[in-house]
Write an enzyme that holds these catalytic residues in place. Structure first.
Site, PDB file in Angstrom:
ATOM      1  N   CYS A 381     -50.520-121.142  25.289  1.00 49.10           N
ATOM      2  CA  CYS A 381     -51.039-121.218  24.257  1.00 49.10           C
ATOM      3  C   CYS A 381     -50.701-122.296  23.355  1.00 49.10           C
ATOM      4  O   CYS A 381     -50.553-123.812  23.962  1.00 49.10           O
ATOM      5  CB  CYS A 381     -51.222-119.574  23.797  1.00 49.10           C
ATOM      6  SG  CYS A 381     -52.632-119.807  22.678  1.00 49.10           S
ATOM      7  N   HIS A 507     -52.762-116.024  26.846  1.00 48.78           N
ATOM      8  CA  HIS A 507     -51.486-114.852  26.583  1.00 48.78           C
ATOM      9  C   HIS A 507     -51.412-114.772  28.688  1.00 48.78           C
ATOM     10  O   HIS A 507     -51.724-112.649  27.789  1.00 48.78           O
ATOM     11  CB  HIS A 507     -51.384-114.185  25.239  1.00 48.78           C
ATOM     12  CG  HIS A 507     -51.236-115.399  24.267  1.00 48.78           C
ATOM     13  ND1 HIS A 507     -49.932-115.106  24.267  1.00 48.78           N
ATOM     14  CD2 HIS A 507     -52.483-115.546  23.465  1.00 48.78           C
ATOM     15  CE1 HIS A 507     -50.774-116.232  22.364  1.00 48.78           C
ATOM     16  NE2 HIS A 507     -51.507-116.020  22.807  1.00 48.78           N
ATOM     17  N   GLU A 509     -48.474-113.036  29.442  1.00 46.27           N
ATOM     18  CA  GLU A 509     -47.699-112.227  29.160  1.00 46.27           C
ATOM     19  C   GLU A 509     -48.347-110.266  28.813  1.00 46.27           C
ATOM     20  O   GLU A 509     -47.728-110.169  29.445  1.00 46.27           O
ATOM     21  CB  GLU A 509     -46.666-112.480  28.626  1.00 46.27           C
ATOM     22  CG  GLU A 509     -46.862-112.548  26.592  1.00 46.27           C
ATOM     23  CD  GLU A 509     -48.025-114.254  26.454  1.00 46.27           C
ATOM     24  OE1 GLU A 509     -48.459-114.939  27.176  1.00 46.27           O
ATOM     25  OE2 GLU A 509     -47.669-114.080  25.237  1.00 46.27           O
TER      26      GLU A 509
HETATM   27  N1  GLN Z   1     -51.452-121.990  16.839  1.00 36.54           N
HETATM   28  C1  GLN Z   1     -52.051-122.638  17.877  1.00 36.54           C
HETATM   29  C2  GLN Z   1     -53.674-121.819  17.810  1.00 36.54           C
HETATM   30  O1  GLN Z   1     -53.922-121.295  16.674  1.00 36.54           O
HETATM   31  C3  GLN Z   1     -51.543-121.279  19.322  1.00 36.54           C
HETATM   32  C4  GLN Z   1     -51.847-119.386  18.772  1.00 36.54           C
HETATM   33  C5  GLN Z   1     -50.647-119.478  19.719  1.00 36.54           C
HETATM   34  O2  GLN Z   1     -50.337-120.453  20.431  1.00 36.54           O
HETATM   35  N2  GLN Z   1     -51.399-118.058  19.903  1.00 36.54           N
HETATM   36  O3  GLN Z   1     -54.642-121.749  18.514  1.00 36.54           O
END
Ligand code: GLN
Length: 548
Positions: A381, A507, A509
């Protein structure tokens, strides 16, 4: 008809109610029963999505896009099932439902009160999953008995204990039996007090699970049973374990599952089938190699903030028969001067998800180090977004490349707010959340890792790779290997010239379980193993060299 098990906690918080609940659920599932677990949290936030990880650890995301308590992660990892919005309820959500109903006039002029309206709504939610074909629904109550905010939940359990047939409902109370060094004794008084408090609120536990550093003697068990009004075989010892994944086996040894089955009058079960679980534990306990993985984040002091990532490493390590030593590195303190020293001993680098400006430049420096040194890299992310920014700045030469999250005025917004996010102003539950499909490009690392053309992964973000720059990136060697089939959003980037360099907008994970370790984590640890082996081979003088 489903049967209900409630798990309450006493004496202190952090006793591991989530792990005990998940372990009991695992044992019942291993006996052929259909089990689910839900968590009721007494705080007023509607969900934990708006909570800082310092307050409440990681925010876990379900397939259907609910932002939930991290215990749901344990439930999924133990049971290998998907949970949903219905598995996590907070006081805030209960009140929101009741107040909305009141505004709609649904209470027909009645005075709306904690009892019965709030407690009725809690009970309705507690019974909800029982209507979906489960044999057993385990409900974990957050907080500690005696908290003011837990009272309506305890009252709801009291009413259900009274309303449901005796054999359809039971209460497990988890407490602490402290060891006093000076007296050289285990002490039962805090447990007695906690059970008394629960009884005053009208709930009599059927089973007491005792967290303890030392074994409980038969006398201690008898004493707890006598004063807590349960049978001696219903006093369960939960000794500290070397890994949370051992707890189901410890609970099986203590016959927690059998006692529950007897009390719930369930007869259609078989011996627990835990072959895969035990194989996993064996591999976990007796690794054949070791790797050092740098976890670059900004909540490093707090392990709960990266819970699912740490557990995914445990699953992937066991799969590789390799011990994963996670080296926590605070991104705020990585500088140009110390980056080589801080990352020099690693075999792999994971740049963590996150929000906001703090620690960003350290993450970018860490990505650069991994890219230039052939160090296996997995960006998740925000970690993926940092890899894009690093490449833009240092390879494409766009010195001011940034994400508009951190620099709204940048001339090179290689990471930009998604179109449908531009009009969003409310905070809770408004990110791109939950499972989305992703198509994998042929002949890429991603495709070879997953071994399939379409995957589904969970998201939680507002910003995204800016496709206006895609051809510039690809010309210079950073390619996009996964796309959302509808929107064309880039979900995966990779560097084909690097041994293992991959960033994912989702994600992974969140979908790693004991029985299905996530392929990205498994391949990442495998790449780290290769890196470590090569490093060691380089260190050792060659045989020929020695002879000379
Ligand atoms: N802050 C970033 C976004 O909103 C990444 C979010 C995250 O790592 N879950 O796109």
């Amino acid at each position: 008809m489903a049967k209900y098990i409630f798990v309450t906690g006493g004496v202190t918080s952090s006793l591991g109610k989530g792990i005990i609940s998940a372990s009991l659920a695992k044992l019942l599932q291993a006996r052929g029963l259909k089990v689910t677990i839900q968590k009721f949290d007494p705080y007023i936030n509607v969900d934990p999505g708006t909570l800082n990880p310092y307050e409440h650890g990681e925010c876990y995301v379900t397939e259907d896009g609910a932002e939930t308590d991290l215990d749901l992660g344990h439930y999924e990892r133990f049971l290998n099932i998907f949970t949903s919005q219905a598995n996590n309820v907070t006081t805030g959500r209960i009140y929101q439902t009741v107040i909305n109903k009141e505004r709609e006039g649904a209470y027909l002029g009645k005075t709306v009160q904690v009892v019965p309206h709030i407690t009725d709504e809690i009970k309705r939610r507690m019974l909800l999953l029982g209507k979906e074909g489960h044999d057993i629904v385990i409900t974990e109550l957050g907080g500690t008995v005696g908290d003011i905010e837990s009272l309506p939940f305890i009252e709801a359990v009291r009413q259900l204990q009274w309303e449901l047939p005796d054999e359809d409902c039971l209460v497990v109370h988890l407490t602490l039996i402290p060891y006093l060094k000076a007296a050289k004794e285990l002490k039962t008084k805090p447990t007695q007090h906690s059970v008394k408090l629960l009884s005053q609120e009208g709930v009599n536990p059927d089973i007491i699970v005792c967290r303890t550093e030392r074994p409980l003697s038969p006398e201690i068990r008898r004493k707890i049973a006598l004063f807590c009004n349960v049978k001696p075989d219903s006093v369960i010892e939960s000794a500290d374990a070397s890994t949370i994944y051992e707890v189901p086996l410890n609970m099986m040894r203590e016959k927690l599952d059998q006692i529950c089955l007897k009390k719930l009058a369930i007869t259609n079960y078989h011996e627990p089938e835990l072959t895969r679980w035990k194989e996993f534990l064996d591999k976990l306990k007796y690794p054949k190699s070791k790797v050092n993985i740098g976890l670059i984040g900004k909540y490093i002091e707090l392990q709960d903030a990266y819970k699912s990532i740490l557990e995914a490493f445990v699953h992937a390590g066991a799969m590789n028969e390799c011990s994963v030593n996670v080296v926590n590195i605070h991104s705020e303190f990585i500088t140009r001067e110390n980056v080589d020293e801080k990352l020099g001993n690693l075999d792999g680098l994971l740049v963590a998800p996150g929000f906001g400006m703090r620690g960003i430049e350290g993450k970018i420096l860490a990505v650069k180090y991994a890219r230039e040194n052939g160090l296996p890299f997995l960006g998740i992310c925000l970690g993926m977004q940092m890899a894009v920014i690093e490449f833009a700045r240092n390879v494409l030469g766009l010195k001011d490349a940034h994400s508009t999250e951190m620099d709204p005025d940048t001339n090179n917004a290689v990471i930009d707010l998604m179109d449908d996010q531009k009009k969003v102003t409310a905070k809770g539950g408004t990110m791109r959340l939950g499972a989305y499909p992703c198509e994998l490009r042929e002949a890429t690392l991603a495709r070879s890792i997953y071994g399939t053309a379409v995957i589904s992964e969970r998201h939680r973000h507002r910003w995204e790779f800016n496709n206006a720059y895609l051809s510039d990136f690809e010309e210079k060697g950073l390619i996009a290997s996964g796309f959302n089939p509808e929107s064309g959003l880039v979900e995966i980037i990779e560097l084909p010239t690097h041994p293992y360099f991959i960033g994912v907008q989702y994600h992974p994970e969140l979908k790693s379980t004991v029985e299905n370790p996530h392929p990205l984590f498994v391949s990442f640890i495998n790449a780290a193993k290769d890196f470590a082996e090569e490093k060691n081979a380089r260190k050792k003088p060659s045989l020929q060299g020695e002879i000379v």
